[in-house]
Structures are given as C-alpha cells and as structure tokens.
Scaffold this motif. Structure first.
Motif, PDB file in Angstrom:
ATOM      1  N   UNK A  98      31.870  45.168  47.152  1.00 17.39           N
ATOM      2  CA  UNK A  98      31.777  44.833  48.577  1.00 17.39           C
ATOM      3  C   UNK A  98      32.665  45.701  49.459  1.00 17.39           C
ATOM      4  N   UNK A  99      33.773  46.216  48.894  1.00 21.84           N
ATOM      5  CA  UNK A  99      34.771  47.018  49.608  1.00 21.84           C
ATOM      6  C   UNK A  99      35.543  46.212  50.651  1.00 21.84           C
ATOM      7  N   UNK A 100      35.531  44.880  50.517  1.00 20.32           N
ATOM      8  CA  UNK A 100      36.438  44.071  51.323  1.00 20.32           C
ATOM      9  C   UNK A 100      37.872  44.280  50.831  1.00 20.32           C
ATOM     10  N   UNK A 101      38.825  43.992  51.712  1.00 20.16           N
ATOM     11  CA  UNK A 101      40.238  44.255  51.429  1.00 20.16           C
ATOM     12  C   UNK A 101      41.051  43.002  51.720  1.00 20.16           C
ATOM     13  N   UNK A 102      42.113  42.811  50.948  1.00 19.69           N
ATOM     14  CA  UNK A 102      43.078  41.762  51.273  1.00 19.69           C
ATOM     15  C   UNK A 102      44.463  42.378  51.402  1.00 19.69           C
ATOM     16  N   UNK A 103      45.356  41.658  52.041  1.00 22.10           N
ATOM     17  CA  UNK A 103      46.713  42.127  52.306  1.00 22.10           C
ATOM     18  C   UNK A 103      47.555  41.935  51.036  1.00 22.10           C
TER      19      UNK A 103
ATOM     20  N   UNK B  27      47.046  43.228  40.167  1.00 21.56           N
ATOM     21  CA  UNK B  27      46.164  43.972  41.063  1.00 21.56           C
ATOM     22  C   UNK B  27      45.323  44.960  40.273  1.00 21.56           C
ATOM     23  N   UNK B  28      44.003  44.857  40.423  1.00 23.90           N
ATOM     24  CA  UNK B  28      43.094  45.846  39.846  1.00 23.90           C
ATOM     25  C   UNK B  28      42.960  46.977  40.861  1.00 23.90           C
ATOM     26  N   UNK B  29      43.478  48.147  40.505  1.00 20.57           N
ATOM     27  CA  UNK B  29      43.515  49.287  41.424  1.00 20.57           C
ATOM     28  C   UNK B  29      42.513  50.374  41.029  1.00 20.57           C
ATOM     29  N   UNK B  30      41.461  49.983  40.323  1.00 28.62           N
ATOM     30  CA  UNK B  30      40.489  50.947  39.817  1.00 28.62           C
ATOM     31  C   UNK B  30      39.855  51.768  40.922  1.00 28.62           C
ATOM     32  N   UNK B  31      39.510  51.140  42.025  1.00 33.25           N
ATOM     33  CA  UNK B  31      38.772  51.867  43.062  1.00 33.25           C
ATOM     34  C   UNK B  31      39.616  52.883  43.805  1.00 33.25           C
TER      35      UNK B  31
ATOM     36  N   UNK C 151      44.907  37.112  40.560  1.00 34.06           N
ATOM     37  CA  UNK C 151      44.307  38.415  40.249  1.00 34.06           C
ATOM     38  C   UNK C 151      43.539  38.891  41.469  1.00 34.06           C
ATOM     39  N   UNK C 152      43.928  40.021  42.006  1.00 33.47           N
ATOM     40  CA  UNK C 152      43.223  40.558  43.171  1.00 33.47           C
ATOM     41  C   UNK C 152      42.658  41.936  42.878  1.00 33.47           C
ATOM     42  N   UNK C 153      41.623  42.274  43.606  1.00 29.81           N
ATOM     43  CA  UNK C 153      40.996  43.596  43.499  1.00 29.81           C
ATOM     44  C   UNK C 153      40.684  44.050  44.915  1.00 29.81           C
ATOM     45  N   UNK C 154      41.362  45.098  45.357  1.00 26.82           N
ATOM     46  CA  UNK C 154      41.206  45.524  46.745  1.00 26.82           C
ATOM     47  C   UNK C 154      41.328  47.035  46.855  1.00 26.82           C
ATOM     48  N   UNK C 155      40.335  47.720  47.436  1.00 29.85           N
ATOM     49  CA  UNK C 155      39.045  47.206  47.882  1.00 29.85           C
ATOM     50  C   UNK C 155      38.239  46.621  46.709  1.00 29.85           C
ATOM     51  N   UNK C 156      37.535  45.539  47.016  1.00 31.23           N
ATOM     52  CA  UNK C 156      36.751  44.872  45.986  1.00 31.23           C
ATOM     53  C   UNK C 156      35.540  45.719  45.627  1.00 31.23           C
TER      54      UNK C 156
END
Length: 371
Positions: free
Chosen positions: A148-153, A170-174, A140-145
């Motif tokens: 924190x707004x960190x990002x993963x590939x 992928x949580x794409x809420x932001x 489960x990934x969230x990017x940008x988090x």
C-alpha cells in the motif's frame, strides 16, 4: 554524531580491506565447508557449519555497518522474521501486526504463533497509533507498507510502545538502511529481506536481523543455531558482492522513481499514484521527516485489472515478477495475491535503466494498454 549515508557508503567497500594482510585476496573468498580443522580445545575457533561460516560473518559485518548495530544473516526475509518471533516470544504474549504489510507475516502468525499460545491483532499502517499499545509484548511495523505504501510515525510508535512495555520490530525491506534507519528512530529490532535491493540481482534469497540489544541478539542467535535457520555461504557471498554497489543502485533507482512518479501523477490514464515523494501524497510530510530517500517503489492504479495486465505485459522494460528491488524495473498486479487493493493496482519497482528511456517505454505501454 550519526554517520551520514555517504560516509557509510564510502567505508562499506573497504571493510574487508581494513583487516587484510599482505598477500590476502582483495575479493571475499567463498568458504564452502561444514567442517573446520579443530584439534584440541575448540574454544575460539570455527567449529561447525551450523554455528558459523567466514563468508556469512563477512556479510554480517557489512550489514552491521549499514545498520549501525550487530546483524545476523538468515536464508530469507521470512526466516529473519520467524527468528525474531520464535526467539523472543512465549505463550501468553500478544503481538500487533500491520494489516496492510507483507501478508506472509500475518499468515505465519495465524498458522503458527497462535498454536503456541501467542495471540495477535492487526491494524492499518496509516492509523497504527490509534488504540495504543497496552498489553502487547511485540509491536511489528512495516513502513512504507508493502504494497500500500502507507507510512506510520516510527519514532512515535516506539515512544508509545516502549511506554506500554512493548518491544518494537521494524521491517525495513522496502527502504534499506540507505533510505530509512528505524533503529535510530527508536526501534528495538530491524528485519529485512536482502533478497530485494541489497542484493539487487534477483538471484538469491537472504534476510537479516539487526539490534543494539545484546540480549535480544543472543536469543535470536541461539534460536538460529539450534533451529538450523542458517544462510548458505554462496548466497552470503553473492549478497556481499551486491552490497558493495547498493548505494549506487539505490540512489539511481530513487532518483528515477521521483521523476517517473511525478510524470505518472500528471498522466490522464493513471487514476492514482502512491509515492511518498509526491508533495500531495498523504504520507509526504511524514516521509520527509523520517526517511532519507523516498524509495524506488510506487503504486499505480489503472482503470481495470485487464488494463493493468496489458500495461505490465506490453512494456519492454518491465519484468513481470512477484518481487522488487532488482536492477531491472519490475511490476505486478497485487490483487492477484489477495492484497486489499484495487483490481487495477500495480506495485511498480523502478530499476537501474536510463531514466528517460524507461519513462518512454512506460508511457508508450500505458497508452497502448488503455487504447
């Protein structure tokens, strides 16, 4: 060829019109009914309000159009996440979660998944690829988090996770589908809280799940029907209305955010700015590669918690609130919720106010708060 954001936006408001018959209302009717007229064989007809509703089906069509995949609506973003967990996982499965994403996802895993024999680990978004994905059933990934707004590939996480036999959510809420498209980058499932920018008016809770995997969507649909985690028709109706203006609002919010982040980055009273659109942001190069826009959220670090609170409370064009994505600019000091951030860290969500007037109000409030 992948449909462009502009092409998706152009067709979005006309989806209902494609099926209208002469004399039908152009605006979506609100169907408030738990029962449907059902004599004889019920197959192929609306049966009961827990199974289906014409209003949520219309909003699911819009969400599916935006995602490029079938979508299911839920009464909140967390309901969507819970449906994925409880609809796809079983005892003995192992889950990987971001340590710096929305904290309630971790709380759900800790309080409930573990009691069903499902284990989980956490990992920072910025180093999400470190350690690999062997042994995981779901990544489960969230990017940008958030926050924190960190990002993963996303594409590389999907490549490695799939090679290890894991499913990627992928949580794409932001970002919304206009800012980033995780399914196109290889994710198996997308979840999002449409409470935020998709609705845009801060007056409903809603969430959705989208996937191109028929088996996954059937399992999640069955879980929703049997567990009763269904959206309300009135909330669906309001979201349908909000989605018709999402592209316009999102473009305005992102344009303004890019301008304001650049000004904050040069401001002597701001210790640090996190915004993927800034050239010196640690996530900038990856953001350029996998995001269509840089978003409307930014992180500001001020000198102290007290300064941050004075800034938020003293700005006439900031709504102090614990959410984001509305037409109004909103902000909060995230450390008050226990997030692992500096005490003076502010999550700032840029709204639809005129950009110059918004910047003037923010600048004046910052000067007064730091005086």
């Amino acid at each position: 060829m992948t449909e462009t954001s502009a092409a998706r936006a152009a067709r979005l408001a006309h989806l209902r019109g494609e099926k209208l018959r002469k004399g039908d209302p152009v605006a979506l009717p609100l169907t408030l009914s738990s029962m449907f007229h059902l004599p004889g064989d019920p197959a192929g007809y609306a049966q009961y309000g827990r199974f289906s509703n014409p209003t949520w089906e219309a909003v699911e069509e819009m969400l599916g159009h935006l995602e490029g995949a079938p979508a299911l609506g839920f009464p909140s973003g967390m309901a969507a996440i819970a449906a994925v967990f409880f609809g796809t996982l079983k005892a003995g499965d192992r889950v990987l979660l971001p340590s710096d994403g929305y904290y309630t996802t971790r709380v759900l895993a800790d309080r409930f998944l573990t009691s069903y024999g499902i284990s989980y680990d956490i990992r920072p978004t910025a180093s999400f690829l470190d350690g690999g994905f062997e042994g995981y059933r779901l990544v489960f990934l969230e990017t940008p988090a958030n926050p924190s707004l960190d990002i993963c590939d996303i594409a590389e996480v999907c490549r490695q996770a799939h090679a290890a036999g894991a499913m990627v959510v992928a949580d794409n809420t932001t970002m919304t589908p206009f800012g980033q498209r995780p399914l196109d980058l290889g994710a198996d499932i997308v979840v999002a809280a449409d409470t935020k920018a998709p609705n845009g008016h801060s007056d409903i809770l809603f969430g959705h799940v989208a996937s191109r995997d028929k088996g996954v969507m059937q399992a999640i649909s069955d879980w929703r029907k049997l567990a009763g985690g269904i959206p309300g028709p009135f909330e669906a109706w309001l979201l349908h209305r909000g989605l018709e203006t999402l592209h316009v609002r999102f473009e305005r919010m992102c344009d303004t955010a890019e301008m304001i982040a650049a000004k904050f980055a040069q401001h002597k009273l701001v210790a640090r700015v996190r915004y993927p659109g800034l050239p010196d942001d640690p996530s900038h190069n990856l953001a350029r590669a996998q995001m269509e826009r840089f978003g409307f959220l930014m992180g500001l670090t001020l000198g102290s918690a007290e300064t941050a609170e004075r800034f938020i409370d003293g700005c006439a064009l900031i709504q102090p609130a614990t959410s984001f994505g509305g037409v109004h600019t909103s902000a909060e000091r995230r450390a008050r919720w226990g997030d692992s951030v500096d005490p003076g860290f502010i999550r700032l969500s840029i709204g639809c106010e005129p950009a110059d007037e918004l910047w003037t109000a923010l600048d004046e409030a910052l000067t007064q708060a730091s005086g």
